[in-house]
Design a protein around this motif. Structure first.
Motif, PDB file in Angstrom:
ATOM      1  N   ALA A 351       0.742  -1.178  -0.092  1.00 37.02           N
ATOM      2  CA  ALA A 351      -0.193  -0.006  -0.062  1.00 37.02           C
ATOM      3  C   ALA A 351       0.836   1.213   0.001  1.00 37.02           C
ATOM      4  CB  ALA A 351      -1.051   0.162   1.058  1.00 37.02           C
ATOM      5  N   ALA A 352       1.782   1.191   0.801  1.00 41.27           N
ATOM      6  CA  ALA A 352       2.863   2.437   0.721  1.00 41.27           C
ATOM      7  C   ALA A 352       3.428   2.680  -0.565  1.00 41.27           C
ATOM      8  CB  ALA A 352       3.971   2.109   1.898  1.00 41.27           C
ATOM      9  N   PHE A 353       3.918   1.773  -1.287  1.00 39.31           N
ATOM     10  CA  PHE A 353       4.411   1.740  -2.493  1.00 39.31           C
ATOM     11  C   PHE A 353       3.408   2.151  -3.752  1.00 39.31           C
ATOM     12  CE2 PHE A 353       5.167  -0.456  -6.881  1.00 39.31           C
ATOM     13  CZ  PHE A 353       6.314  -0.033  -7.157  1.00 39.31           C
ATOM     14  N   ILE A 354       2.139   1.964  -3.461  1.00 37.42           N
ATOM     15  CA  ILE A 354       1.292   2.318  -4.340  1.00 37.42           C
ATOM     16  C   ILE A 354       0.810   3.869  -4.157  1.00 37.42           C
ATOM     17  CG2 ILE A 354      -1.217   2.154  -4.804  1.00 37.42           C
ATOM     18  CD1 ILE A 354      -1.126  -0.824  -4.821  1.00 37.42           C
ATOM     19  N   LEU A 355       0.815   4.090  -2.871  1.00 33.99           N
ATOM     20  CA  LEU A 355       0.562   5.569  -2.508  1.00 33.99           C
ATOM     21  C   LEU A 355       1.952   6.494  -3.046  1.00 33.99           C
ATOM     22  CD1 LEU A 355      -1.312   5.515   0.804  1.00 33.99           C
ATOM     23  CD2 LEU A 355      -2.345   5.683  -1.583  1.00 33.99           C
ATOM     24  N   ALA A 356       2.806   5.927  -2.745  1.00 31.02           N
ATOM     25  CA  ALA A 356       4.029   6.698  -3.098  1.00 31.02           C
ATOM     26  C   ALA A 356       4.600   6.911  -4.511  1.00 31.02           C
ATOM     27  CB  ALA A 356       5.352   6.264  -2.436  1.00 31.02           C
ATOM     28  N   ASN A 357       4.175   5.975  -5.198  1.00 30.05           N
ATOM     29  CA  ASN A 357       4.476   5.614  -6.719  1.00 30.05           C
ATOM     30  C   ASN A 357       3.830   6.716  -7.423  1.00 30.05           C
ATOM     31  OD1 ASN A 357       5.705   4.331  -8.838  1.00 30.05           O
ATOM     32  ND2 ASN A 357       4.374   2.762  -8.833  1.00 30.05           N
ATOM     33  N   LYS A 358       4.849   7.107  -8.701  1.00 32.01           N
ATOM     34  CA  LYS A 358       4.497   8.054  -9.513  1.00 32.01           C
ATOM     35  C   LYS A 358       3.105   7.852 -10.572  1.00 32.01           C
ATOM     36  CE  LYS A 358       7.940   8.058 -12.921  1.00 32.01           C
ATOM     37  NZ  LYS A 358       9.107   8.806 -13.838  1.00 32.01           N
ATOM     38  N   VAL A 359       2.982   6.411 -10.610  1.00 33.10           N
ATOM     39  CA  VAL A 359       1.937   5.821 -11.555  1.00 33.10           C
ATOM     40  C   VAL A 359       0.870   5.036 -10.541  1.00 33.10           C
ATOM     41  CG1 VAL A 359       1.540   4.376 -13.361  1.00 33.10           C
ATOM     42  CG2 VAL A 359       3.622   5.623 -13.477  1.00 33.10           C
ATOM     43  N   TYR A 360      -0.372   5.155 -10.918  1.00 28.15           N
ATOM     44  CA  TYR A 360      -1.476   4.561 -10.473  1.00 28.15           C
ATOM     45  C   TYR A 360      -2.286   4.111 -11.411  1.00 28.15           C
ATOM     46  CZ  TYR A 360      -4.974   2.381  -7.541  1.00 28.15           C
ATOM     47  OH  TYR A 360      -6.139   1.556  -6.930  1.00 28.15           O
ATOM     48  N   SER A 361      -2.197   2.877 -11.824  1.00 26.62           N
ATOM     49  CA  SER A 361      -3.177   2.464 -12.792  1.00 26.62           C
ATOM     50  C   SER A 361      -4.363   1.871 -12.009  1.00 26.62           C
ATOM     51  CB  SER A 361      -2.549   1.302 -13.975  1.00 26.62           C
ATOM     52  OG  SER A 361      -1.520   2.233 -14.403  1.00 26.62           O
ATOM     53  N   PRO A 362      -5.715   1.870 -12.691  1.00 25.10           N
ATOM     54  CA  PRO A 362      -6.725   1.346 -11.882  1.00 25.10           C
ATOM     55  C   PRO A 362      -6.866  -0.213 -11.587  1.00 25.10           C
ATOM     56  CG  PRO A 362      -7.214   2.540 -13.847  1.00 25.10           C
ATOM     57  CD  PRO A 362      -5.961   2.473 -13.948  1.00 25.10           C
ATOM     58  N   GLN A 363      -5.856  -0.840 -12.375  1.00 27.11           N
ATOM     59  CA  GLN A 363      -5.553  -2.325 -12.115  1.00 27.11           C
ATOM     60  C   GLN A 363      -4.792  -2.568 -11.023  1.00 27.11           C
ATOM     61  OE1 GLN A 363      -4.487  -1.002 -14.777  1.00 27.11           O
ATOM     62  NE2 GLN A 363      -2.449  -1.527 -15.545  1.00 27.11           N
ATOM     63  N   PHE A 364      -4.089  -1.745 -10.440  1.00 26.50           N
ATOM     64  CA  PHE A 364      -3.168  -1.893  -9.200  1.00 26.50           C
ATOM     65  C   PHE A 364      -3.748  -2.278  -7.967  1.00 26.50           C
ATOM     66  CE2 PHE A 364       0.800   1.124 -10.761  1.00 26.50           C
ATOM     67  CZ  PHE A 364       0.870   0.293 -11.982  1.00 26.50           C
ATOM     68  N   VAL A 365      -5.250  -2.105  -8.089  1.00 27.08           N
ATOM     69  CA  VAL A 365      -5.935  -2.556  -7.014  1.00 27.08           C
ATOM     70  C   VAL A 365      -6.024  -3.905  -6.616  1.00 27.08           C
ATOM     71  CG1 VAL A 365      -8.192  -2.630  -8.040  1.00 27.08           C
ATOM     72  CG2 VAL A 365      -8.200  -2.210  -5.666  1.00 27.08           C
ATOM     73  N   PHE A 391     -15.402   4.537  -7.369  1.00 21.41           N
ATOM     74  CA  PHE A 391     -15.545   6.077  -7.806  1.00 21.41           C
ATOM     75  C   PHE A 391     -14.430   6.401  -8.764  1.00 21.41           C
ATOM     76  CE2 PHE A 391     -14.874  10.032  -6.214  1.00 21.41           C
ATOM     77  CZ  PHE A 391     -15.686  10.924  -6.947  1.00 21.41           C
ATOM     78  N   HIS A 392     -13.300   6.042  -8.341  1.00 20.42           N
ATOM     79  CA  HIS A 392     -11.786   6.566  -8.893  1.00 20.42           C
ATOM     80  C   HIS A 392     -11.850   5.779 -10.279  1.00 20.42           C
ATOM     81  CE1 HIS A 392      -7.679   5.870  -9.844  1.00 20.42           C
ATOM     82  NE2 HIS A 392      -7.470   6.804  -9.603  1.00 20.42           N
ATOM     83  N   TRP A 393     -12.325   4.706 -10.281  1.00 16.56           N
ATOM     84  CA  TRP A 393     -12.247   3.901 -11.642  1.00 16.56           C
ATOM     85  C   TRP A 393     -13.099   4.575 -12.629  1.00 16.56           C
ATOM     86  CZ3 TRP A 393     -15.872   0.795 -14.191  1.00 16.56           C
ATOM     87  CH2 TRP A 393     -15.599   0.191 -15.157  1.00 16.56           C
ATOM     88  N   VAL A 394     -14.147   4.905 -12.240  1.00 18.39           N
ATOM     89  CA  VAL A 394     -15.135   5.722 -13.339  1.00 18.39           C
ATOM     90  C   VAL A 394     -14.559   6.853 -13.619  1.00 18.39           C
ATOM     91  CG1 VAL A 394     -17.482   6.817 -13.468  1.00 18.39           C
ATOM     92  CG2 VAL A 394     -17.243   4.438 -12.446  1.00 18.39           C
TER      93      VAL A 394
END
Length: 488
Positions: A351-365, A391-394
């Motif tokens: 989760a920390a990696f996802i929040l700090a990363n400079k890319v967040y694609s919807p499939q990262f969930v 909500f974020h996905w839409v």
């Protein structure tokens, strides 16, 4: 006279039933007669045909069919811009098949001159499934066939992930229903090949839980060769090794993982070094991706005329923020009164990696869903989090429709609403992290340890005493190896 032996009685553990243990599900069951009766004995009395795992498979198949139904517009009309965004049916499969040479016979990493952005095993999966599609060239029928082939394989991997999650949960196999019915997988499971990484990692964690360290390391290495985030499970294992003083399980698992990763990557690096290197340099040189904290900040900065961050600054900030988060997670692991569970540490790190990363694609969930089911199996928190992710996905598709294709205004959302969706996704994930930290410091709130269980995924570390435990407030109460040697 034939000698007879008394029958062997295998002691079965009583299963934890969600309709009893989870307050939200208990309230929902009032519509169908209330929770399971107290005189029933799930796990001890055979359920007949509908075992837990068979029901989970059925639920996963139904969820996979729902995921395909969501792509119905694109399957009928084709994956064209902006329709694929406004119909929320975008997928990388048709995009790669049409524009990355897969439909023309280019095999990622193996064909000279081929360029592929994802890790090696993803490229091999993409190329192998393209070979399975009959015919030649790029046309609508072959694009649809490519999507359906990959979607079918992902559904199979999804089932494997659910079963692995159920089997490593011991008395709580129903927690895997979170993975089987997760809205995040239904919506984003067929965007990319991330489900493969989640499946490899779930199998690796299952093997580790059962003490099969070499096989666990191999599967973790394959997961890391698919999506690099999977290597963070080794960091979680390292923290448990420091806490218990048993370093050998970590070394064996890490060595096997490194060997598996090298077995996949080394031949490609030698045969096609430029293509292999591109998959590592591309993330460093790209700008902040949609859905990330840094992209949302730059959107606001441009409108308010603040300082806009370039790729180099974002790289430094993202790495620094993630390293700081890892240090804090390590402090949690080493200062908690009771040793954290492996799934809790793995979830916090990813989760920390996802929040700090400079890319967040919807499939990262997809990376987080199995870990949440293991770390904090509470349906209320899970469904709230998944609702925010939906909500974020839409929002991201509506925003992409505006930015990339200049679509009609009635289908678009303006920048402030998109930034709000990004902020909501980050806050919901951060809330789950706080709840897991709370469970670590007060195990009475941990749904797993309420049932006299230590760490179902801990494998060789389950039930071990502390070798190293820090206590900044009361140093005399800390468990320090050199102190015990001195007393001895």
């Amino acid at each position: 006279m034939q000698e007879t032996k008394p029958p062997r009685h295998h002691r079965r553990a009583r299963l934890v039933v969600p309709s009893r243990s989870d307050l939200l599900l208990r309230n929902f069951t009032e519509l169908i007669g209330g929770p399971m009766g107290t005189r029933s004995a799930p796990g001890i009395v055979s359920p007949g045909v509908f075992t837990v795992e068979r029901v989970l498979i059925i639920l996963t198949v139904l969820a996979a069919l729902a995921g395909i139904a969501i792509k119905g517009y694109c399957r009928a009309k084709g994956w064209e811009t902006p329709g694929q965004f406004y119909s929320t049916c975008y997928s990388d499969f048709p995009e790669y098949f049409r524009n990355r040479g897969l439909g023309e016979g280019t095999f990622p990493f193996l064909s000279q001159g081929s360029v592929f952005d994802d890790p090696v095993l993803v490229g091999l999966l993409a190329g192998a499934t393209a070979w399975l599609i009959p015919g030649a060239g790029v046309n609508d029928a072959r694009i649809l066939g490519y999507f359906d082939t990959n979607a079918t394989l992902i559904a199979a991997v999804w089932i494997v992930t659910v079963l692995a999650t159920a089997r490593m949960s011991r008395r709580r196999p129903w927690d895997a229903a979170m993975v089987a019915l997760a809205p995040g997988i239904v919506l984003a499971g067929t965007i990319n090949w991330d489900m493969w990484a989640a499946g490899f990692l779930a199998l690796g964690m299952l093997c580790f839980a059962r003490g099969r360290l070499v096989l666990a390391g191999i599967l973790i290495g394959l997961a890391a060769a698919t999506k690099l985030y999977a290597v963070l499970i080794l960091v979680a294992i390292l923290l448990l090794a420091l806490r218990t003083g048993r370093i050998r399980p970590f070394l064996v698992t890490a060595a096997a993982a490194a060997g598996a990763w090298l077995a996949v990557n080394a031949p490609i690096a030698l045969a096609n070094p430029s293509s292999w290197g591109h998959s590592f340099t591309f993330p460093e040189t790209r700008e902040a991706g949609y859905g990330s904290l840094w992209y949302a900040y730059n959107l606001v900065a441009r409108r308010l005329r603040w300082l806009v961050l370039d790729a180099a600054v974002i790289n430094w900030l993202a790495v620094s923020l993630f390293v700081l988060a890892c240090v804090l997670i390590a402090l949690v692991a080493l200062t908690a009164q009771r040793r954290p569970r492996l799934a809790q540490l793995a979830f916090l790190l990813v989760a920390a990696f996802i929040l700090a990363n400079k890319v967040y694609s919807p499939q990262f969930v997809l990376w987080l869903i199995p870990l949440v089911a293991l770390a904090r199996p509470r349906w209320r928190d899970f469904l709230v989090w998944q609702g925010v992710e939906a909500f974020h996905w839409v929002a991201i598709w509506m925003y992409l429709g505006q930015v990339t294709s200049q679509g009609t205004s009635q289908h678009n959302i303006d920048m402030p609403y998109y930034v709000l969706a990004v902020a909501a996704h980050m806050l919901a994930t951060a809330y789950l992290m706080l709840r897991v930290v709370w469970d670590i410091y007060d195990p009475n709130y941990d749904p797993i340890r309420r049932h006299d269980v230590d760490d179902p995924q801990g494998g060789p570390y389950e039930g071990l005493p502390d070798w190293l435990r820090l206590n900044p407030r009361h140093p005399s109460r800390a468990a320090l190896p050199w102190r015990e040697k001195r007393h001895a």
